[in-house]
Write a protein that holds these residues in place. Sequence first.
Motif, mmCIF file in Angstrom:
data_model
loop_
_atom_site.group_PDB
_atom_site.id
_atom_site.type_symbol
_atom_site.label_atom_id
_atom_site.label_comp_id
_atom_site.label_asym_id
_atom_site.label_seq_id
_atom_site.Cartn_x
_atom_site.Cartn_y
_atom_site.Cartn_z
ATOM 1 N N ARG A 297 -42.146 25.461 13.598
ATOM 2 C CA ARG A 297 -41.233 24.331 13.392
ATOM 3 C C ARG A 297 -42.011 23.016 13.256
ATOM 4 O O ARG A 297 -41.763 22.227 12.335
ATOM 5 N N GLN A 298 -42.940 22.791 14.158
ATOM 6 C CA GLN A 298 -43.667 21.521 14.150
ATOM 7 C C GLN A 298 -44.560 21.388 12.912
ATOM 8 O O GLN A 298 -44.699 20.293 12.350
ATOM 9 N N LEU A 299 -45.161 22.485 12.477
ATOM 10 C CA LEU A 299 -45.988 22.419 11.275
ATOM 11 C C LEU A 299 -45.125 22.233 10.030
ATOM 12 O O LEU A 299 -45.523 21.530 9.089
ATOM 13 N N LEU A 300 -43.953 22.827 10.004
ATOM 14 C CA LEU A 300 -43.022 22.585 8.902
ATOM 15 C C LEU A 300 -42.638 21.108 8.834
ATOM 16 O O LEU A 300 -42.570 20.517 7.748
ATOM 17 N N GLN A 301 -42.426 20.529 9.984
ATOM 18 C CA GLN A 301 -42.063 19.110 10.032
ATOM 19 C C GLN A 301 -43.195 18.215 9.540
ATOM 20 O O GLN A 301 -42.960 17.088 9.098
ATOM 21 N N LEU A 302 -44.429 18.746 9.596
ATOM 22 C CA LEU A 302 -45.585 17.996 9.101
ATOM 23 C C LEU A 302 -45.870 18.275 7.627
ATOM 24 O O LEU A 302 -46.840 17.750 7.076
ATOM 25 N N GLY A 303 -45.032 19.119 7.007
ATOM 26 C CA GLY A 303 -45.170 19.361 5.590
ATOM 27 C C GLY A 303 -45.946 20.600 5.198
ATOM 28 O O GLY A 303 -46.243 20.804 4.014
ATOM 29 N N TYR A 304 -46.284 21.457 6.146
ATOM 30 C CA TYR A 304 -46.975 22.703 5.846
ATOM 31 C C TYR A 304 -45.995 23.740 5.301
ATOM 32 O O TYR A 304 -44.801 23.696 5.604
ATOM 33 N N TYR A 305 -46.540 24.675 4.520
ATOM 34 C CA TYR A 305 -45.779 25.849 4.130
ATOM 35 C C TYR A 305 -46.153 26.955 5.098
ATOM 36 O O TYR A 305 -47.336 27.293 5.239
ATOM 37 N N VAL A 306 -45.164 27.532 5.760
ATOM 38 C CA VAL A 306 -45.416 28.449 6.867
ATOM 39 C C VAL A 306 -45.086 29.892 6.483
ATOM 40 O O VAL A 306 -43.982 30.186 6.011
ATOM 41 N N TYR A 307 -46.058 30.748 6.696
ATOM 42 C CA TYR A 307 -45.833 32.192 6.647
ATOM 43 C C TYR A 307 -45.674 32.651 8.085
ATOM 44 O O TYR A 307 -46.624 32.616 8.868
ATOM 45 N N LEU A 308 -44.459 33.027 8.419
ATOM 46 C CA LEU A 308 -44.083 33.328 9.795
ATOM 47 C C LEU A 308 -44.304 34.817 10.069
ATOM 48 O O LEU A 308 -43.555 35.659 9.613
ATOM 49 N N GLY A 309 -45.371 35.110 10.789
ATOM 50 C CA GLY A 309 -45.722 36.495 11.065
ATOM 51 C C GLY A 309 -44.905 37.085 12.192
ATOM 52 O O GLY A 309 -44.705 36.460 13.231
ATOM 53 N N SER A 310 -44.426 38.323 11.971
ATOM 54 C CA SER A 310 -43.660 39.024 12.985
ATOM 55 C C SER A 310 -43.856 40.516 12.762
ATOM 56 O O SER A 310 -43.855 40.981 11.624
ATOM 57 N N ARG A 311 -44.018 41.269 13.851
ATOM 58 C CA ARG A 311 -44.184 42.712 13.667
ATOM 59 C C ARG A 311 -42.856 43.394 13.353
ATOM 60 O O ARG A 311 -42.833 44.519 12.875
ATOM 61 N N ASP A 312 -41.754 42.715 13.605
ATOM 62 C CA ASP A 312 -40.416 43.194 13.266
ATOM 63 C C ASP A 312 -39.870 42.275 12.174
ATOM 64 O O ASP A 312 -39.568 41.109 12.435
ATOM 65 N N LEU A 313 -39.769 42.797 10.952
ATOM 66 C CA LEU A 313 -39.383 41.950 9.830
ATOM 67 C C LEU A 313 -37.976 41.391 9.995
ATOM 68 O O LEU A 313 -37.702 40.258 9.580
ATOM 69 N N THR A 314 -37.076 42.153 10.602
ATOM 70 C CA THR A 314 -35.714 41.661 10.814
ATOM 71 C C THR A 314 -35.718 40.428 11.711
ATOM 72 O O THR A 314 -35.061 39.422 11.417
ATOM 73 N N LYS A 315 -36.475 40.498 12.803
ATOM 74 C CA LYS A 315 -36.568 39.347 13.700
ATOM 75 C C LYS A 315 -37.273 38.172 13.029
ATOM 76 O O LYS A 315 -36.918 37.011 13.241
ATOM 77 N N GLY A 316 -38.258 38.490 12.204
ATOM 78 C CA GLY A 316 -38.932 37.433 11.464
ATOM 79 C C GLY A 316 -37.993 36.733 10.504
ATOM 80 O O GLY A 316 -37.995 35.501 10.398
ATOM 81 N N GLN A 317 -37.160 37.501 9.813
ATOM 82 C CA GLN A 317 -36.210 36.908 8.890
ATOM 83 C C GLN A 317 -35.163 36.079 9.637
ATOM 84 O O GLN A 317 -34.756 35.005 9.160
ATOM 85 N N GLN A 318 -34.738 36.539 10.793
ATOM 86 C CA GLN A 318 -33.789 35.763 11.593
ATOM 87 C C GLN A 318 -34.385 34.418 12.000
ATOM 88 O O GLN A 318 -33.706 33.385 11.982
ATOM 89 N N MET B 232 -44.381 40.467 7.538
ATOM 90 C CA MET B 232 -44.448 41.527 8.538
ATOM 91 C C MET B 232 -45.902 41.818 8.862
ATOM 92 O O MET B 232 -46.691 42.171 7.984
ATOM 93 N N ILE B 233 -46.275 41.666 10.131
ATOM 94 C CA ILE B 233 -47.645 41.940 10.541
ATOM 95 C C ILE B 233 -47.675 42.346 12.007
ATOM 96 O O ILE B 233 -47.236 41.600 12.880
ATOM 97 N N ASP B 234 -48.187 43.531 12.251
ATOM 98 C CA ASP B 234 -48.417 44.035 13.598
ATOM 99 C C ASP B 234 -49.920 43.986 13.806
ATOM 100 O O ASP B 234 -50.658 44.780 13.211
ATOM 101 N N VAL B 235 -50.396 43.068 14.636
ATOM 102 C CA VAL B 235 -51.833 42.844 14.763
ATOM 103 C C VAL B 235 -52.562 44.035 15.347
ATOM 104 O O VAL B 235 -53.788 44.155 15.205
ATOM 105 N N ASP B 236 -51.842 44.940 16.008
ATOM 106 C CA ASP B 236 -52.450 46.150 16.570
ATOM 107 C C ASP B 236 -52.757 47.204 15.509
ATOM 108 O O ASP B 236 -53.549 48.117 15.748
#
Length: 245
Positions: free
Chosen positions: A19-40, A57-61
């Motif tokens: 959120r804070q980086l978006l407010q600073l004008g960045y384009y954010v790729y929001l990583g989440s291992r669960d794509l549904t939760k990421g989309q929400q 979608m990214i599971d770092v493990d």
Amino acid sequence: MKTVLITGANKSIGFETARQLLQLGYYVYLGSRDLTKGQQAVDQLRADGLPQVEPIMIDVDDLHSVQSARDELGQKTTVLDVLVNNAGISGSITAGPLATDLGEFRQVLDTNFFGVIQVTQAFADLLHQSPEPRIVNVTSGLGSLTRQSDPSWVYYGITPAAYVASKAALNAYTIALANHLRDTPFKVNAVDPGYTATDFNHHSGPGTVPDAAARVVKAATLGPDGPTGQFYSDDNAPDTGISPW
């Protein structure tokens, strides 16, 4: 427009960092291992008037998941300006070094340490295309060997063994990576967001999520004269913001 990938960003500090980086004008790729939760999470940010965000979608493990995320991102952009390695797990917060099962050590290290290495190596080529690349490794004050050895420290004796080991290892990797990239435009730093009230610790921390995320954002947005190879931890070192390793 600068781009940033944040792992584990569908909730808590990672989400607020987005959120804070978006407010600073960045384009954010929001990583989440669960794509549904990421989309929400993305839908919530867009509903708040912050449209420059999409889920990854990214599971770092999982090395296959990391490689797939790299391939996906590479189809969207040729440059990554910031990588925030935020995804992490706590493991048992009460078991000591003799009681913690070896499997738990491996699980926590897989996420908090090896996961960071996998992600950093996978996205390094895109970061190298940025004129001012930044890597932020979200760590913990509990990973400071100096603080852990100081009986006067406020958190002395708090030793969730697997978590402490994983963050100490992450700190060591941060030093090695910063040294390796010291003659480049990279800035590589570790950031302790502080003991923050999140579901990570059953909302027991006194700190707030916005304040925690602001510490991460500060390191992510360092200028060309900013430091590298540092361990930021305002809770532990209020005068300088830098904590001992």
